[in-house]
Enzyme design. Structure first.
Site, PDB file in Angstrom:
ATOM      1  N   GLU A 230      58.224  25.685  55.542  1.00  0.00           N
ATOM      2  CA  GLU A 230      59.454  25.940  56.207  1.00  0.00           C
ATOM      3  C   GLU A 230      59.491  25.026  57.372  1.00  0.00           C
ATOM      4  O   GLU A 230      58.647  25.435  58.517  1.00  0.00           O
ATOM      5  CB  GLU A 230      59.642  27.296  56.448  1.00  0.00           C
ATOM      6  CG  GLU A 230      59.181  28.234  55.222  1.00  0.00           C
ATOM      7  CD  GLU A 230      59.940  27.932  54.055  1.00  0.00           C
ATOM      8  OE1 GLU A 230      61.273  27.679  54.156  1.00  0.00           O
ATOM      9  OE2 GLU A 230      59.621  28.329  53.144  1.00  0.00           O
ATOM     10  N   CYS A 264      64.639  26.852  64.574  1.00  0.00           N
ATOM     11  CA  CYS A 264      64.851  25.810  63.554  1.00  0.00           C
ATOM     12  C   CYS A 264      66.264  25.578  63.085  1.00  0.00           C
ATOM     13  O   CYS A 264      66.627  24.563  62.968  1.00  0.00           O
ATOM     14  CB  CYS A 264      63.886  26.147  62.459  1.00  0.00           C
ATOM     15  SG  CYS A 264      64.346  27.646  61.610  1.00  0.00           S
TER      16      CYS A 264
HETATM   17  P1  NAD Z   1      53.523  23.422  64.571  1.00  0.00           P
HETATM   18  O1  NAD Z   1      53.745  22.747  63.614  1.00  0.00           O
HETATM   19  O2  NAD Z   1      53.155  22.850  66.022  1.00  0.00           O
HETATM   20  O3  NAD Z   1      52.642  24.664  64.443  1.00  0.00           O
HETATM   21  C1  NAD Z   1      52.772  25.707  63.395  1.00  0.00           C
HETATM   22  C2  NAD Z   1      51.434  26.071  62.927  1.00  0.00           C
HETATM   23  O4  NAD Z   1      50.730  25.222  62.160  1.00  0.00           O
HETATM   24  C3  NAD Z   1      50.605  26.597  64.235  1.00  0.00           C
HETATM   25  O5  NAD Z   1      49.729  27.801  63.804  1.00  0.00           O
HETATM   26  C4  NAD Z   1      49.691  25.769  64.323  1.00  0.00           C
HETATM   27  O6  NAD Z   1      48.264  25.949  64.765  1.00  0.00           O
HETATM   28  C5  NAD Z   1      49.337  25.162  62.916  1.00  0.00           C
HETATM   29  N1  NAD Z   1      48.820  23.621  62.717  1.00  0.00           N
HETATM   30  C6  NAD Z   1      48.976  22.595  63.334  1.00  0.00           C
HETATM   31  N2  NAD Z   1      48.433  21.529  63.091  1.00  0.00           N
HETATM   32  C7  NAD Z   1      48.001  21.870  61.907  1.00  0.00           C
HETATM   33  C8  NAD Z   1      47.395  21.164  60.603  1.00  0.00           C
HETATM   34  N3  NAD Z   1      46.985  19.929  60.808  1.00  0.00           N
HETATM   35  N4  NAD Z   1      46.927  21.872  59.639  1.00  0.00           N
HETATM   36  C9  NAD Z   1      47.327  23.081  59.563  1.00  0.00           C
HETATM   37  N5  NAD Z   1      47.968  23.786  60.554  1.00  0.00           N
HETATM   38  C10 NAD Z   1      48.322  23.281  61.505  1.00  0.00           C
HETATM   39  O7  NAD Z   1      55.137  24.475  65.059  1.00  0.00           O
HETATM   40  P2  NAD Z   1      55.286  25.018  66.568  1.00  0.00           P
HETATM   41  O8  NAD Z   1      55.536  24.211  67.352  1.00  0.00           O
HETATM   42  O9  NAD Z   1      54.368  26.293  66.497  1.00  0.00           O
HETATM   43  O10 NAD Z   1      56.706  25.845  66.013  1.00  0.00           O
HETATM   44  C11 NAD Z   1      58.059  25.017  66.041  1.00  0.00           C
HETATM   45  C12 NAD Z   1      58.489  24.471  64.963  1.00  0.00           C
HETATM   46  O11 NAD Z   1      58.503  25.512  63.902  1.00  0.00           O
HETATM   47  C13 NAD Z   1      59.860  23.654  65.025  1.00  0.00           C
HETATM   48  O12 NAD Z   1      59.503  22.307  64.332  1.00  0.00           O
HETATM   49  C14 NAD Z   1      60.615  24.454  64.061  1.00  0.00           C
HETATM   50  O13 NAD Z   1      61.733  24.088  63.584  1.00  0.00           O
HETATM   51  C15 NAD Z   1      59.623  25.241  63.126  1.00  0.00           C
HETATM   52  N6  NAD Z   1      60.244  26.475  62.604  1.00  0.00           N
HETATM   53  C16 NAD Z   1      60.635  26.327  61.243  1.00  0.00           C
HETATM   54  C17 NAD Z   1      61.439  27.441  60.481  1.00  0.00           C
HETATM   55  C18 NAD Z   1      61.848  27.568  59.430  1.00  0.00           C
HETATM   56  O14 NAD Z   1      61.666  28.580  58.785  1.00  0.00           O
HETATM   57  N7  NAD Z   1      62.326  26.423  58.672  1.00  0.00           N
HETATM   58  C19 NAD Z   1      61.384  28.642  61.368  1.00  0.00           C
HETATM   59  C20 NAD Z   1      60.944  28.633  62.705  1.00  0.00           C
HETATM   60  C21 NAD Z   1      60.221  27.391  63.383  1.00  0.00           C
HETATM   61  C1  SIN Z   2      64.208  30.293  63.153  1.00  0.00           C
HETATM   62  O1  SIN Z   2      63.803  30.848  62.006  1.00  0.00           O
HETATM   63  O2  SIN Z   2      63.774  29.538  64.039  1.00  0.00           O
HETATM   64  C2  SIN Z   2      65.937  30.603  63.306  1.00  0.00           C
HETATM   65  C3  SIN Z   2      66.419  31.665  62.495  1.00  0.00           C
HETATM   66  C4  SIN Z   2      67.926  31.703  62.596  1.00  0.00           C
HETATM   67  O3  SIN Z   2      68.037  31.867  63.748  1.00  0.00           O
HETATM   68  O4  SIN Z   2      68.543  31.300  61.772  1.00  0.00           O
END
Ligand code: NAD
Ligand code: SIN
Length: 469
Positions: A230, A264
């Protein structure tokens, strides 16, 4: 126990909130492997009962939990409360989803006997969480995984470990065995080790596209491991013809700046009919100028808090300046009103004539505006991204909405609603760089269990047919 410590700081004050020693990946996975067969063998009703108790445990600490999320993420308290409510609601939604998506079914039988469809758990699932919804989003994987009979190792974001710890403690207090759901403290290195671990059967990841792609690459030669990614978005909000200028502006501000843009599904690009530009942007400016930006417990409550840390705030202000230096025109400058603390004011920039508009997710309160003259151009501009998470049309006719719906590439397409605030009762996921076609929320059940088709008779009965003399 490792000597390496991870420290969590409160974004709104810079104060240390929590610290702990990095966990042992091999040990956590070994304990989960040993525990999951017994968990999987329990009747489904027992697992569901324990998860309902989990919801009650969360209810008991609801205020403390919301306060912790607020302190650790910087989100306003009102918003952190909604996150805790989502954690509680997830249990009943997932019980329904399990029955609808992955329950047992008798199929039309062949001539004799029965044919059945059942689902089995994968085994040990690694859940890797992001910082923006440090309880709700990992929980959205954990609950369906546990209902299906998997064991779970949660590695929360290194930026929000205290929330992850509190979440897992609620499962344990409810009676879910300690080894069936575990909290593993770690950063990217522990994340990598979990992903690659032979004892892990599935990786349920919520985070950035960059890390999601790295995980996908790592597991390319291991198709047996289920991987749900995700990831982020570069989401468009298209504003077309409407006399309701104030409502349109409110939807834009909610889409772009809720959670300081750290969703996101946040709108990153406003694509607007040139004829609507002046009145709508005037109203957007008025609203953002009235916006209260502050610490989570301030009174009156702020609309948005800081971003997660100073590095993130620095990167966002640099991105703003990059867009300006490449032909963007500032509508509202992104500022840091509180010295070194990572508070940001919403940045709004007209990038219609910009020389470069990098197709990356700028995860914060930064909105780019692009003016267009016809609806086909609006759709083309909305699709001008490798991501495909959410999109909204504000205004327009039903026919225009149908055209946008049919032609846009996104997993969430809304009309006269914000791009964010998705329902847990619907599937949640995107296309392109936003996901790998394993949507979460209501469809999380699908990646937590695999289907087993059986034809069955109580006795072996068979007769030879054609081809025997
Ligand atoms: P991130 O990708 O930096 O980290 C996410 C997780 O992955 C953390 O637990 C981190 O420690 C781990 N991680 C980092 N590098 C890794 C690797 N090489 N292998 C395995 N694990 C690793 O994300 P973030 O900065 O914590 O969160 C923000 C991001 O999450 C934004 O891009 C946002 O859009 C996304 N997000 C997506 C959704 C969705 O449902 N689509 C929801 C919320 C946030
Ligand atoms: C998110 O998971 O980062 C946002 C979910 C939402 O507000 O739709």
């Amino acid at each position: 126990m490792s000597e390496t410590q991870i420290i969590s700081y409160e974004p709104a004050t810079g104060a240390e909130l929590w610290r702990g020693a990095v966990g042992d990946v091999d040990d956590a996975v070994a304990r989960a492997r040993a525990a999951w067969p017994q968990w999987a063998a329990q009747p489904l009703a027992n697992r569901i009962e324990l998860l309902r108790r989990f919801a009650n445990e969360v209810r008991k600490v609801q205020d403390d939990f919301a306060a912790l999320i607020a302190r650790e993420t910087g989100k306003p308290l009102w918003e952190s409360r909604t996150e805790v409510e989502a954690v509680i609601a997830k249990v009943e939604i997932s019980v329904r989803a399990y029955a609808e998506r992955t329950g047992q079914r008798k199929l039309d039988s062949a001539l004799q006997g029965t044919a059945a469809l059942r689902h089995k758990p994968h085994g040990v699932m690694a859940v890797l969480g992001p910082y923006n919804f440090p309880a709700h989003l990992p929980n959205g994987h954990i609950i369906p995984a546990l209902i299906a009979g998997n064991a779970v190792v949660l590695k929360p974001s290194e930026k929000t470990p205290a929330t992850g710890e509190m979440l897992v403690a609620c499962f344990h207090r409810a009676g879910v065995p300690q080894d069936v759901v575990q909290f593993l403290l770690g950063g990217p290195e522990e994340g990598k080790a979990l992903v690659a671990h032979d004892g892990v059967d599935g990786v349920l990841f919520t985070g950035s596209a960059q890390v999601g792609i790295a995980i996908n690459r790592k597991l390319a030669s291991n198709p047996g491991k289920i991987v749900a990614l995700e990831m982020g978005g570069n989401n468009p909000i298209v504003v077309w013809n409407t006399p309701l200028v104030q409502d349109a502006a409110t939807l834009i501000v909610q889409s772009a700046f809720t959670t300081a843009g750290q969703r996101c599904t946040a709108a990153r690009r406003l694509i607007i009919n040139s004829a609507m530009y002046e009145p709508v942007l005037e109203e957007v400016k008025r609203l953002t100028d009235r916006m209260i930006i502050g610490a989570p417990f301030d009174e009156p409550q702020p609309f948005m808090g800081p971003v997660i840390d100073s590095d993130t705030a620095d990167q966002l202000t640099e991105s703003f300046l990059y867009l300006i230096s490449h032909g963007g025109k500032a509508i509202r400058h992104m500022r840091r009103p509180q010295g070194d603390l990572p508070f940001l004011t919403p940045g709004i920039i007209d990038t219609t004539g910009a020389l470069d508009r990098p197709d990356v997710e700028l995860f914060g309160p930064l909105l780019q505006v692009v003016r267009v003259d016809d609806f086909d151009q609006a759709i083309a501009e909305a699709n001008n991204t490798r991501f495909g998470l959410s999109a909204s049309l504000v205004g327009g006719t039903p026919q225009e909405y149908n055209r946008l719906w049919a032609n846009i590439r996104a997993g969430i397409v809304n009309w006269n609603r914000p791009t964010n605030g998705a329902s847990s009762a619907a599937p949640f996921g995107g296309v392109g760089l936003s996901g790998n076609h394993r949507p979460a929320a209501f469809y999380a059940a699908d990646y937590c269990a695999y289907p087993v088709a059986s034809t069955e008779m109580e006795q072996p009965r068979a007769s030879v047919g054609v081809g025997f003399s």
